[in-house]
Design a protein around this motif. Structure first.
Motif, PDB file in Angstrom:
ATOM      1  N   SER A   1      26.382 -19.953  27.525  1.00 21.73           N
ATOM      2  CA  SER A   1      25.753 -21.286  28.525  1.00 21.73           C
ATOM      3  C   SER A   1      27.506 -22.441  27.144  1.00 21.73           C
ATOM      4  CB  SER A   1      25.231 -22.330  27.366  1.00 21.73           C
ATOM      5  OG  SER A   1      25.395 -21.859  25.784  1.00 21.73           O
ATOM      6  N   THR A   2      27.900 -23.578  27.223  1.00 20.73           N
ATOM      7  CA  THR A   2      28.926 -24.107  27.527  1.00 20.73           C
ATOM      8  C   THR A   2      28.406 -24.319  26.066  1.00 20.73           C
ATOM      9  OG1 THR A   2      28.921 -25.264  29.209  1.00 20.73           O
ATOM     10  CG2 THR A   2      30.164 -26.151  28.206  1.00 20.73           C
ATOM     11  N   GLN A   3      27.015 -24.680  25.388  1.00 19.80           N
ATOM     12  CA  GLN A   3      26.964 -25.413  24.042  1.00 19.80           C
ATOM     13  C   GLN A   3      27.576 -24.223  22.775  1.00 19.80           C
ATOM     14  OE1 GLN A   3      23.309 -27.230  23.871  1.00 19.80           O
ATOM     15  NE2 GLN A   3      22.075 -25.947  22.101  1.00 19.80           N
ATOM     16  N   TRP A   4      26.953 -22.998  23.364  1.00 22.57           N
ATOM     17  CA  TRP A   4      26.748 -21.829  22.521  1.00 22.57           C
ATOM     18  C   TRP A   4      28.729 -21.770  22.956  1.00 22.57           C
ATOM     19  CZ3 TRP A   4      29.103 -16.427  22.025  1.00 22.57           C
ATOM     20  CH2 TRP A   4      28.277 -16.327  21.529  1.00 22.57           C
TER      21      TRP A   4
ATOM     22  N   LYS B   1      33.251 -21.442  18.903  1.00 28.19           N
ATOM     23  CA  LYS B   1      35.045 -21.967  18.376  1.00 28.19           C
ATOM     24  C   LYS B   1      35.232 -22.460  17.710  1.00 28.19           C
ATOM     25  CE  LYS B   1      37.623 -22.199  23.193  1.00 28.19           C
ATOM     26  NZ  LYS B   1      38.668 -22.576  23.911  1.00 28.19           N
ATOM     27  N   PHE B   2      33.823 -23.732  17.277  1.00 26.63           N
ATOM     28  CA  PHE B   2      34.159 -24.431  15.854  1.00 26.63           C
ATOM     29  C   PHE B   2      33.833 -23.359  14.831  1.00 26.63           C
ATOM     30  CE2 PHE B   2      31.649 -26.563  12.454  1.00 26.63           C
ATOM     31  CZ  PHE B   2      32.905 -27.500  13.104  1.00 26.63           C
ATOM     32  N   ILE B   3      33.202 -22.511  14.983  1.00 30.15           N
ATOM     33  CA  ILE B   3      32.958 -21.634  13.919  1.00 30.15           C
ATOM     34  C   ILE B   3      34.065 -20.604  13.393  1.00 30.15           C
ATOM     35  CG2 ILE B   3      31.507 -19.794  13.180  1.00 30.15           C
ATOM     36  CD1 ILE B   3      29.220 -21.142  14.385  1.00 30.15           C
TER      37      ILE B   3
ATOM     38  N   PHE C   1      18.486 -20.587  18.213  1.00 34.91           N
ATOM     39  CA  PHE C   1      18.717 -21.565  17.821  1.00 34.91           C
ATOM     40  C   PHE C   1      19.637 -22.499  18.166  1.00 34.91           C
ATOM     41  CE2 PHE C   1      17.241 -17.896  14.980  1.00 34.91           C
ATOM     42  CZ  PHE C   1      16.205 -18.392  14.001  1.00 34.91           C
ATOM     43  N   PHE C   2      20.820 -21.944  17.991  1.00 35.60           N
ATOM     44  CA  PHE C   2      21.899 -22.573  18.890  1.00 35.60           C
ATOM     45  C   PHE C   2      21.916 -23.264  20.338  1.00 35.60           C
ATOM     46  CE2 PHE C   2      25.164 -20.817  15.032  1.00 35.60           C
ATOM     47  CZ  PHE C   2      24.762 -21.918  14.224  1.00 35.60           C
ATOM     48  N   CYS C   3      21.196 -22.532  20.601  1.00 29.23           N
ATOM     49  CA  CYS C   3      20.965 -22.811  22.368  1.00 29.23           C
ATOM     50  C   CYS C   3      20.145 -23.611  22.808  1.00 29.23           C
ATOM     51  CB  CYS C   3      21.071 -21.245  22.800  1.00 29.23           C
ATOM     52  SG  CYS C   3      22.751 -20.272  22.774  1.00 29.23           S
TER      53      CYS C   3
ATOM     54  N   ALA D   1      34.036 -29.414  26.360  1.00 29.58           N
ATOM     55  CA  ALA D   1      33.213 -29.685  27.674  1.00 29.58           C
ATOM     56  C   ALA D   1      31.846 -30.925  27.452  1.00 29.58           C
ATOM     57  CB  ALA D   1      32.305 -28.367  28.496  1.00 29.58           C
ATOM     58  N   THR D   2      30.763 -30.293  27.581  1.00 31.03           N
ATOM     59  CA  THR D   2      29.353 -30.946  27.689  1.00 31.03           C
ATOM     60  C   THR D   2      29.107 -31.635  25.979  1.00 31.03           C
ATOM     61  OG1 THR D   2      28.150 -29.121  28.510  1.00 31.03           O
ATOM     62  CG2 THR D   2      29.249 -30.914  30.113  1.00 31.03           C
TER      63      THR D   2
END
Length: 461
Positions: A52-55, A60-62, A103-105, A167-168
Protein backbone atom coordinates in the motif's frame (compact mmCIF):
# COMPACT_ATOMS: atom_id res chain seq x y z
CA UNK A 1 -26.25 -41.45 -47.26
CA UNK A 2 -23.05 -42.58 -45.69
CA UNK A 3 -21.58 -39.11 -46.45
CA UNK A 4 -24.55 -37.51 -44.67
CA UNK A 5 -24.16 -39.81 -41.70
CA UNK A 6 -20.49 -38.93 -41.51
CA UNK A 7 -21.23 -35.22 -41.50
CA UNK A 8 -23.94 -35.64 -38.89
CA UNK A 9 -21.65 -37.64 -36.67
CA UNK A 10 -18.85 -35.09 -37.11
CA UNK A 11 -21.22 -32.26 -36.23
CA UNK A 12 -22.47 -34.12 -33.18
CA UNK A 13 -18.91 -34.79 -32.01
CA UNK A 14 -17.98 -31.14 -32.50
CA UNK A 15 -21.06 -30.04 -30.59
CA UNK A 16 -20.39 -32.50 -27.78
CA UNK A 17 -16.75 -31.39 -27.50
CA UNK A 18 -17.79 -27.73 -27.39
CA UNK A 19 -20.38 -28.44 -24.75
CA UNK A 20 -17.82 -30.34 -22.67
CA UNK A 21 -15.32 -27.48 -23.03
CA UNK A 22 -17.93 -24.95 -21.97
CA UNK A 23 -18.80 -27.14 -19.00
CA UNK A 24 -15.13 -27.28 -17.96
CA UNK A 25 -14.83 -23.51 -18.18
CA UNK A 26 -18.01 -23.06 -16.15
CA UNK A 27 -16.88 -25.58 -13.55
CA UNK A 28 -13.49 -23.93 -13.20
CA UNK A 29 -14.97 -20.47 -12.90
CA UNK A 30 -17.69 -21.28 -10.38
CA UNK A 31 -16.13 -24.04 -8.32
CA UNK A 32 -12.41 -24.52 -8.62
CA UNK A 33 -11.52 -20.85 -8.91
CA UNK A 34 -13.65 -20.02 -5.85
CA UNK A 35 -12.09 -22.81 -3.88
CA UNK A 36 -8.53 -22.04 -4.85
CA UNK A 37 -9.17 -18.31 -4.85
CA UNK A 38 -9.98 -18.37 -1.15
CA UNK A 39 -6.56 -19.75 -0.41
CA UNK A 40 -4.91 -17.40 -2.89
CA UNK A 41 -6.81 -14.44 -1.52
CA UNK A 42 -5.77 -15.31 2.01
CA UNK A 43 -2.17 -15.67 1.02
CA UNK A 44 -2.22 -12.51 -1.02
CA UNK A 45 -4.28 -10.58 1.52
CA UNK A 46 -1.60 -10.94 4.16
CA UNK A 47 0.75 -9.05 1.82
CA UNK A 48 -1.65 -6.44 0.48
CA UNK A 49 -0.84 -3.97 3.23
CA UNK A 50 2.87 -4.14 2.45
CA UNK A 51 2.21 -2.90 -1.07
CA UNK A 52 0.00 0.00 0.00
CA UNK A 53 0.96 3.63 -0.49
CA UNK A 54 0.68 4.14 3.26
CA UNK A 55 3.14 1.40 4.20
CA UNK A 56 5.59 2.40 1.45
CA UNK A 57 5.52 6.01 2.69
CA UNK A 58 6.30 4.87 6.23
CA UNK A 59 9.05 2.54 5.05
CA UNK A 60 10.70 5.38 3.13
CA UNK A 61 10.36 7.74 6.10
CA UNK A 62 11.90 5.24 8.53
CA UNK A 63 14.75 4.50 6.09
CA UNK A 64 15.33 8.25 5.77
CA UNK A 65 15.38 8.99 9.51
CA UNK A 66 17.52 5.94 10.23
CA UNK A 67 20.14 6.74 7.57
CA UNK A 68 20.32 10.40 8.63
CA UNK A 69 20.33 9.67 12.39
CA UNK A 70 17.16 11.69 12.94
CA UNK A 71 16.11 10.98 16.59
CA UNK A 72 12.42 10.09 16.14
CA UNK A 73 10.05 7.81 18.00
CA UNK A 74 6.48 6.71 17.30
CA UNK A 75 3.72 8.56 19.19
CA UNK A 76 0.73 7.88 16.95
CA UNK A 77 -2.14 7.25 19.43
CA UNK A 78 -3.98 4.73 17.25
CA UNK A 79 -0.90 2.63 16.53
CA UNK A 80 0.44 2.85 20.10
CA UNK A 81 -2.92 1.65 21.38
CA UNK A 82 -2.82 -1.35 19.02
CA UNK A 83 0.78 -2.06 20.02
CA UNK A 84 -0.11 -1.83 23.72
CA UNK A 85 -2.89 -4.41 23.25
CA UNK A 86 -0.42 -6.77 21.56
CA UNK A 87 2.69 -5.66 23.45
CA UNK A 88 4.21 -9.07 24.22
CA UNK A 89 3.75 -10.18 20.62
CA UNK A 90 5.34 -6.98 19.28
CA UNK A 91 8.30 -7.20 21.68
CA UNK A 92 9.01 -10.76 20.57
CA UNK A 93 8.69 -10.09 16.83
CA UNK A 94 11.92 -9.78 14.86
CA UNK A 95 12.37 -7.64 11.77
CA UNK A 96 11.06 -9.27 8.59
CA UNK A 97 9.39 -12.17 10.45
CA UNK A 98 5.87 -10.79 10.15
CA UNK A 99 3.60 -11.90 7.31
CA UNK A 100 0.72 -9.53 7.92
CA UNK A 101 0.56 -5.73 8.17
CA UNK A 102 -1.48 -5.18 11.33
CA UNK A 103 -0.44 -1.74 12.59
CA UNK A 104 0.93 0.66 9.99
CA UNK A 105 -1.69 -0.43 7.44
CA UNK A 106 -4.69 0.68 9.49
CA UNK A 107 -6.31 3.36 7.25
CA UNK A 108 -5.77 6.95 8.40
CA UNK A 109 -4.61 10.31 7.04
CA UNK A 110 -1.49 10.70 9.20
CA UNK A 111 1.10 8.72 11.09
CA UNK A 112 2.62 10.66 13.99
CA UNK A 113 6.24 10.58 15.17
CA UNK A 114 8.06 12.75 17.71
CA UNK A 115 11.46 14.29 17.02
CA UNK A 116 13.83 15.01 19.90
CA UNK A 117 15.21 18.32 18.67
CA UNK A 118 18.02 18.59 21.24
CA UNK A 119 19.54 15.38 19.80
CA UNK A 120 19.27 16.44 16.14
CA UNK A 121 22.45 17.40 14.31
CA UNK A 122 21.57 17.69 10.62
CA UNK A 123 18.27 19.52 10.16
CA UNK A 124 18.83 21.18 6.77
CA UNK A 125 20.47 18.12 5.21
CA UNK A 126 17.59 15.88 6.23
CA UNK A 127 15.01 18.25 4.80
CA UNK A 128 16.74 18.33 1.40
CA UNK A 129 17.15 14.54 1.22
CA UNK A 130 13.49 14.03 2.15
CA UNK A 131 12.41 16.14 -0.82
CA UNK A 132 14.82 14.28 -3.12
CA UNK A 133 13.14 11.03 -2.03
CA UNK A 134 9.78 12.36 -3.21
CA UNK A 135 8.40 13.79 0.04
CA UNK A 136 6.68 17.16 0.04
CA UNK A 137 7.60 18.70 3.39
CA UNK A 138 6.14 21.61 5.31
CA UNK A 139 8.05 23.23 8.16
CA UNK A 140 6.14 25.17 10.82
CA UNK A 141 8.10 27.53 13.08
CA UNK A 142 7.32 29.96 15.86
CA UNK A 143 9.14 31.88 18.57
CA UNK A 144 10.93 29.99 21.31
CA UNK A 145 8.96 30.54 24.56
CA UNK A 146 12.00 29.55 26.62
CA UNK A 147 13.64 32.81 25.54
CA UNK A 148 10.67 35.11 26.21
CA UNK A 149 12.11 36.03 29.58
CA UNK A 150 15.29 37.35 27.94
CA UNK A 151 14.75 40.65 26.12
CA UNK A 152 17.68 40.26 23.72
CA UNK A 153 16.63 36.76 22.59
CA UNK A 154 12.84 37.07 22.68
CA UNK A 155 11.31 36.31 19.27
CA UNK A 156 13.93 33.75 18.14
CA UNK A 157 12.11 31.14 16.02
CA UNK A 158 12.41 27.37 16.35
CA UNK A 159 10.84 24.48 14.37
CA UNK A 160 7.67 23.13 16.01
CA UNK A 161 6.19 20.73 13.46
CA UNK A 162 7.10 19.06 10.17
CA UNK A 163 4.52 17.50 7.88
CA UNK A 164 5.93 15.32 5.10
CA UNK A 165 3.60 13.89 2.47
CA UNK A 166 4.32 11.07 0.03
CA UNK A 167 1.49 10.44 -2.44
CA UNK A 168 -1.68 10.28 -0.32
CA UNK A 169 -0.17 9.62 3.11
CA UNK A 170 1.38 12.19 5.44
CA UNK A 171 3.79 11.87 8.35
CA UNK A 172 3.31 14.41 11.13
CA UNK A 173 6.62 14.99 12.89
CA UNK A 174 6.00 16.70 16.24
CA UNK A 175 9.16 18.49 17.40
CA UNK A 176 9.80 17.87 21.10
CA UNK A 177 12.04 20.41 22.81
CA UNK A 178 13.83 19.90 26.10
CA UNK A 179 12.73 22.13 28.97
CA UNK A 180 14.55 22.96 32.19
CA UNK A 181 12.16 20.89 34.31
CA UNK A 182 13.53 17.72 32.63
CA UNK A 183 10.46 17.20 30.47
CA UNK A 184 9.62 17.45 26.77
CA UNK A 185 7.49 20.21 25.27
CA UNK A 186 5.89 20.72 21.85
CA UNK A 187 4.40 23.90 20.46
CA UNK A 188 1.09 24.96 19.01
CA UNK A 189 0.65 24.23 15.29
CA UNK A 190 -0.39 27.67 14.08
CA UNK A 191 -0.62 28.08 10.30
CA UNK A 192 0.85 31.23 8.80
CA UNK A 193 -0.87 33.07 5.96
CA UNK A 194 1.30 31.73 3.14
CA UNK A 195 0.67 28.04 4.03
CA UNK A 196 -1.62 26.06 1.72
CA UNK A 197 -4.59 25.01 3.88
CA UNK A 198 -5.29 22.13 1.48
CA UNK A 199 -1.82 20.57 1.82
CA UNK A 200 -3.22 18.04 4.33
CA UNK A 201 -6.44 17.89 6.42
CA UNK A 202 -4.96 19.92 9.28
CA UNK A 203 -8.12 19.68 11.38
CA UNK A 204 -7.56 15.94 11.77
CA UNK A 205 -4.14 16.38 13.39
CA UNK A 206 -4.03 14.94 16.89
CA UNK A 207 -1.09 17.03 18.13
CA UNK A 208 -0.66 20.79 17.85
CA UNK A 209 -4.11 22.13 18.75
CA UNK A 210 -2.34 23.52 21.80
CA UNK A 211 1.19 23.25 23.26
CA UNK A 212 1.82 20.06 25.21
CA UNK A 213 4.17 18.75 27.91
CA UNK A 214 5.22 15.14 28.50
CA UNK A 215 7.44 13.24 30.86
CA UNK A 216 10.67 12.29 29.15
CA UNK A 217 9.91 8.71 28.02
CA UNK A 218 12.33 5.84 28.14
CA UNK A 219 12.43 4.35 24.62
CA UNK A 220 12.80 0.86 23.23
CA UNK A 221 13.25 -0.46 19.72
CA UNK A 222 10.69 -2.89 18.33
CA UNK A 223 9.80 -4.34 14.93
CA UNK A 224 6.37 -3.18 13.79
CA UNK A 225 5.08 -4.64 10.51
CA UNK A 226 8.63 -5.44 9.47
CA UNK A 227 9.96 -1.94 10.24
CA UNK A 228 12.22 -1.12 13.18
CA UNK A 229 10.99 1.86 15.20
CA UNK A 230 11.48 3.39 18.61
CA UNK A 231 8.42 3.59 20.89
CA UNK A 232 7.90 4.65 24.53
CA UNK A 233 8.85 1.73 26.78
CA UNK A 234 5.57 2.26 28.61
CA UNK A 235 3.07 2.98 25.80
CA UNK A 236 0.11 3.09 28.19
CA UNK A 237 1.65 5.88 30.29
CA UNK A 238 2.32 7.98 27.19
CA UNK A 239 -1.25 7.40 25.93
CA UNK A 240 -2.64 8.46 29.31
CA UNK A 241 -0.61 11.68 29.15
CA UNK A 242 -1.97 12.80 25.76
CA UNK A 243 -5.46 14.05 26.80
CA UNK A 244 -3.97 15.88 29.82
CA UNK A 245 -0.88 17.33 28.13
CA UNK A 246 -2.05 20.90 27.50
CA UNK A 247 0.61 23.44 28.44
CA UNK A 248 0.38 27.18 29.13
CA UNK A 249 3.36 29.49 29.37
CA UNK A 250 4.18 31.98 32.04
CA UNK A 251 3.36 35.50 30.80
CA UNK A 252 6.90 36.87 30.56
CA UNK A 253 5.92 40.04 28.71
CA UNK A 254 3.33 40.97 31.35
CA UNK A 255 5.78 40.05 34.12
CA UNK A 256 8.36 42.48 32.71
CA UNK A 257 5.68 45.19 32.59
CA UNK A 258 4.76 44.39 36.21
CA UNK A 259 8.34 44.82 37.40
CA UNK A 260 8.67 48.08 35.50
CA UNK A 261 5.76 49.41 37.53
CA UNK A 262 6.53 47.65 40.82
CA UNK A 263 10.22 47.11 41.39
CA UNK A 264 11.24 43.57 42.25
CA UNK A 265 12.39 42.89 45.78
CA UNK A 266 16.01 41.78 45.46
CA UNK A 267 16.95 42.11 49.11
CA UNK A 268 18.92 39.33 50.78
CA UNK A 269 15.82 38.31 52.75
CA UNK A 270 13.63 38.12 49.62
CA UNK A 271 16.23 36.09 47.71
CA UNK A 272 16.63 33.71 50.65
CA UNK A 273 12.87 33.23 50.92
CA UNK A 274 12.51 32.49 47.20
CA UNK A 275 15.30 29.93 47.42
CA UNK A 276 13.69 28.21 50.42
CA UNK A 277 10.21 28.32 48.83
CA UNK A 278 11.55 26.79 45.60
CA UNK A 279 13.23 23.96 47.52
CA UNK A 280 10.03 23.39 49.52
CA UNK A 281 7.95 23.26 46.33
CA UNK A 282 10.37 20.78 44.78
CA UNK A 283 10.23 18.57 47.86
CA UNK A 284 6.42 18.75 47.99
CA UNK A 285 6.17 17.86 44.29
CA UNK A 286 8.52 14.91 44.72
CA UNK A 287 6.50 13.64 47.71
CA UNK A 288 3.11 13.99 46.03
CA UNK A 289 4.32 12.53 42.73
CA UNK A 290 5.65 9.50 44.58
CA UNK A 291 2.18 9.05 46.12
CA UNK A 292 0.53 9.51 42.73
CA UNK A 293 -1.41 12.55 43.99
CA UNK A 294 -2.19 15.27 41.45
CA UNK A 295 -1.74 18.86 42.68
CA UNK A 296 -1.60 22.42 41.34
CA UNK A 297 -0.28 25.85 42.30
CA UNK A 298 -2.96 27.64 44.30
CA UNK A 299 -3.60 30.95 46.06
CA UNK A 300 -0.53 33.21 46.35
CA UNK A 301 1.80 30.76 44.61
CA UNK A 302 -0.51 30.64 41.59
CA UNK A 303 -0.80 34.45 41.61
CA UNK A 304 2.98 34.78 41.67
CA UNK A 305 3.33 32.49 38.65
CA UNK A 306 0.63 34.25 36.63
CA UNK A 307 1.46 37.85 37.53
CA UNK A 308 5.23 37.91 37.79
CA UNK A 309 6.54 34.45 36.76
CA UNK A 310 8.10 34.08 40.19
CA UNK A 311 7.44 33.47 43.86
CA UNK A 312 5.96 36.49 45.66
CA UNK A 313 8.66 37.37 48.22
CA UNK A 314 6.30 38.60 50.94
CA UNK A 315 3.91 35.63 50.77
CA UNK A 316 5.93 33.60 53.33
CA UNK A 317 4.46 30.24 52.26
CA UNK A 318 3.85 27.81 49.37
CA UNK A 319 0.22 27.07 48.47
CA UNK A 320 -0.98 23.92 46.69
CA UNK A 321 -4.43 22.62 45.77
CA UNK A 322 -5.55 18.96 45.65
CA UNK A 323 -8.93 17.51 44.69
CA UNK A 324 -10.40 15.77 47.72
CA UNK A 325 -10.97 12.58 45.73
CA UNK A 326 -7.17 12.34 45.34
CA UNK A 327 -6.58 12.44 49.11
CA UNK A 328 -4.64 9.48 50.50
CA UNK A 329 -4.52 8.54 54.20
CA UNK A 330 -0.71 8.23 54.18
CA UNK A 331 -0.16 11.76 52.85
CA UNK A 332 0.75 13.19 56.31
CA UNK A 333 3.19 10.37 57.03
CA UNK A 334 4.78 10.80 53.58
CA UNK A 335 5.49 14.49 54.23
CA UNK A 336 6.82 13.76 57.72
CA UNK A 337 9.13 11.09 56.26
CA UNK A 338 10.34 13.76 53.79
CA UNK A 339 11.36 15.97 56.71
CA UNK A 340 8.27 18.22 56.82
CA UNK A 341 6.50 17.98 60.20
CA UNK A 342 2.75 18.65 60.38
CA UNK A 343 2.07 22.19 61.63
CA UNK A 344 -1.73 21.97 61.71
CA UNK A 345 -4.64 19.93 60.40
CA UNK A 346 -8.04 21.59 60.07
CA UNK A 347 -11.34 20.02 59.04
CA UNK A 348 -11.83 16.42 57.97
CA UNK A 349 -11.86 14.51 54.69
CA UNK A 350 -15.62 14.98 54.26
CA UNK A 351 -15.51 18.72 54.94
CA UNK A 352 -12.99 21.59 54.71
CA UNK A 353 -9.76 19.58 55.02
CA UNK A 354 -6.60 21.70 55.13
CA UNK A 355 -3.04 20.64 55.97
CA UNK A 356 -0.01 22.76 56.78
CA UNK A 357 3.58 21.51 57.03
CA UNK A 358 6.63 23.28 58.39
CA UNK A 359 9.52 23.74 55.99
CA UNK A 360 12.93 25.09 56.83
CA UNK A 361 13.65 28.78 57.44
CA UNK A 362 10.10 29.29 58.74
CA UNK A 363 8.56 28.74 55.27
CA UNK A 364 5.41 26.65 55.48
CA UNK A 365 3.55 24.51 52.97
CA UNK A 366 -0.25 24.92 52.89
CA UNK A 367 -2.34 22.28 51.12
CA UNK A 368 -5.98 23.12 50.41
CA UNK A 369 -8.38 20.33 49.44
CA UNK A 370 -11.04 21.20 46.87
CA UNK A 371 -14.60 19.89 46.82
CA UNK A 372 -16.78 19.82 43.71
CA UNK A 373 -20.42 20.90 43.60
CA UNK A 374 -22.82 21.01 40.65
CA UNK A 375 -21.75 24.43 39.35
CA UNK A 376 -18.64 25.36 41.35
CA UNK A 377 -15.70 24.15 43.44
CA UNK A 378 -14.64 25.22 46.90
CA UNK A 379 -12.04 24.79 49.60
CA UNK A 380 -12.55 25.38 53.29
CA UNK A 381 -10.85 27.31 56.08
CA UNK A 382 -11.07 27.04 59.86
CA UNK A 383 -10.31 29.62 62.54
CA UNK A 384 -8.53 27.73 65.33
CA UNK A 385 -9.57 30.05 68.18
CA UNK A 386 -13.31 30.09 67.47
CA UNK A 387 -13.99 26.99 65.36
CA UNK A 388 -15.56 29.19 62.68
CA UNK A 389 -15.69 27.68 59.20
CA UNK A 390 -15.16 29.53 55.93
CA UNK A 391 -15.72 28.52 52.34
CA UNK A 392 -13.88 29.87 49.25
CA UNK A 393 -15.85 29.51 46.03
CA UNK A 394 -14.26 29.02 42.60
CA UNK A 395 -15.75 28.50 39.13
CA UNK A 396 -15.10 24.99 37.83
CA UNK A 397 -11.68 24.54 36.28
CA UNK A 398 -9.43 22.00 34.61
CA UNK A 399 -5.67 21.57 34.95
CA UNK A 400 -2.87 22.45 32.55
CA UNK A 401 0.88 22.07 32.76
CA UNK A 402 3.23 25.00 33.08
CA UNK A 403 6.86 25.63 34.01
CA UNK A 404 7.55 27.40 37.27
CA UNK A 405 10.93 27.79 39.02
CA UNK A 406 12.41 25.14 36.71
CA UNK A 407 9.62 22.65 37.39
CA UNK A 408 6.78 21.13 35.38
CA UNK A 409 3.68 21.71 37.53
CA UNK A 410 -0.07 22.04 37.16
CA UNK A 411 -2.06 25.27 37.28
CA UNK A 412 -5.76 25.89 36.57
CA UNK A 413 -6.22 26.19 32.77
CA UNK A 414 -8.85 28.86 33.41
CA UNK A 415 -6.24 30.85 35.31
CA UNK A 416 -7.69 34.35 35.13
CA UNK A 417 -11.11 33.18 36.41
CA UNK A 418 -9.40 31.28 39.22
CA UNK A 419 -7.27 34.26 40.29
CA UNK A 420 -10.10 36.79 40.01
CA UNK A 421 -12.28 34.58 42.19
CA UNK A 422 -9.55 34.58 44.86
CA UNK A 423 -8.15 38.11 44.48
CA UNK A 424 -10.72 40.16 42.56
CA UNK A 425 -10.25 42.35 39.50
CA UNK A 426 -7.39 44.26 41.13
CA UNK A 427 -5.09 41.21 41.37
CA UNK A 428 -2.37 43.06 39.37
CA UNK A 429 -1.77 45.41 42.31
CA UNK A 430 0.48 43.96 45.06
CA UNK A 431 -1.24 43.75 48.46
CA UNK A 432 1.07 42.94 51.38
CA UNK A 433 -1.60 42.94 54.10
CA UNK A 434 -4.04 40.09 53.60
CA UNK A 435 -6.71 38.74 55.96
CA UNK A 436 -7.69 35.26 54.79
CA UNK A 437 -11.04 35.54 56.62
CA UNK A 438 -12.16 38.78 54.96
CA UNK A 439 -9.91 39.90 52.08
CA UNK A 440 -10.74 37.26 49.41
CA UNK A 441 -13.85 38.23 47.40
CA UNK A 442 -14.87 34.56 47.20
CA UNK A 443 -14.94 33.89 50.96
CA UNK A 444 -18.18 33.29 52.82
CA UNK A 445 -19.05 32.08 56.35
CA UNK A 446 -19.74 28.36 56.53
CA UNK A 447 -21.02 27.85 60.07
CA UNK A 448 -19.02 26.69 63.07
CA UNK A 449 -17.61 23.35 64.09
CA UNK A 450 -19.45 21.72 67.04
CA UNK A 451 -17.29 21.89 70.17
CA UNK A 452 -17.56 18.10 70.43
CA UNK A 453 -15.60 17.80 67.16
CA UNK A 454 -12.85 20.33 67.90
CA UNK A 455 -10.31 17.68 68.92
CA UNK A 456 -10.78 16.08 65.50
CA UNK A 457 -11.04 19.11 63.24
CA UNK A 458 -8.61 21.53 64.94
CA UNK A 459 -5.22 19.93 65.46
CA UNK A 460 -2.24 22.18 66.18
CA UNK A 461 1.32 20.91 66.47
Amino acid sequence: MSRINKNVVLALLTLTSSAFLLFQLYYYKHYLSTKNGAGLSKSKGSRIGFDSTQWRALKKFIMLTSSQNVPVFLIDPLILELINKNFEQVKNTSRGSTSECKFFCVPRDFTVFALQYHLWKNEEGWFRIAENMGFQCLKIESKDPRLDGIDSLSGTEIPLHYICKLATHAIHLVVFHERSGNYLWHGHLRLKRHIDRKFVPFRKLQFGRYPGAFDRPELQQVAVDGLEVLIPKDPMHFLEEIPHSRFIECRYKEARAFFQQYLDDNTVEAMAFRKSAKELLQLAAKTLNKLGVQFWLSSGTCLGWYRQCNIIPYSRDVDLGIFIQDYKPDIILAFQDAGLPLKHKFGKVEDSLELSFQGKDDVKLDIFFFYEETDHMWNGGTQAKTGKKFKYLFPKFTLCWTEFVDMKVHVPCETIEYIEANYGKTWKIPVKTWDWKHSPPNVQPNGIWPISEWDEVIQLY
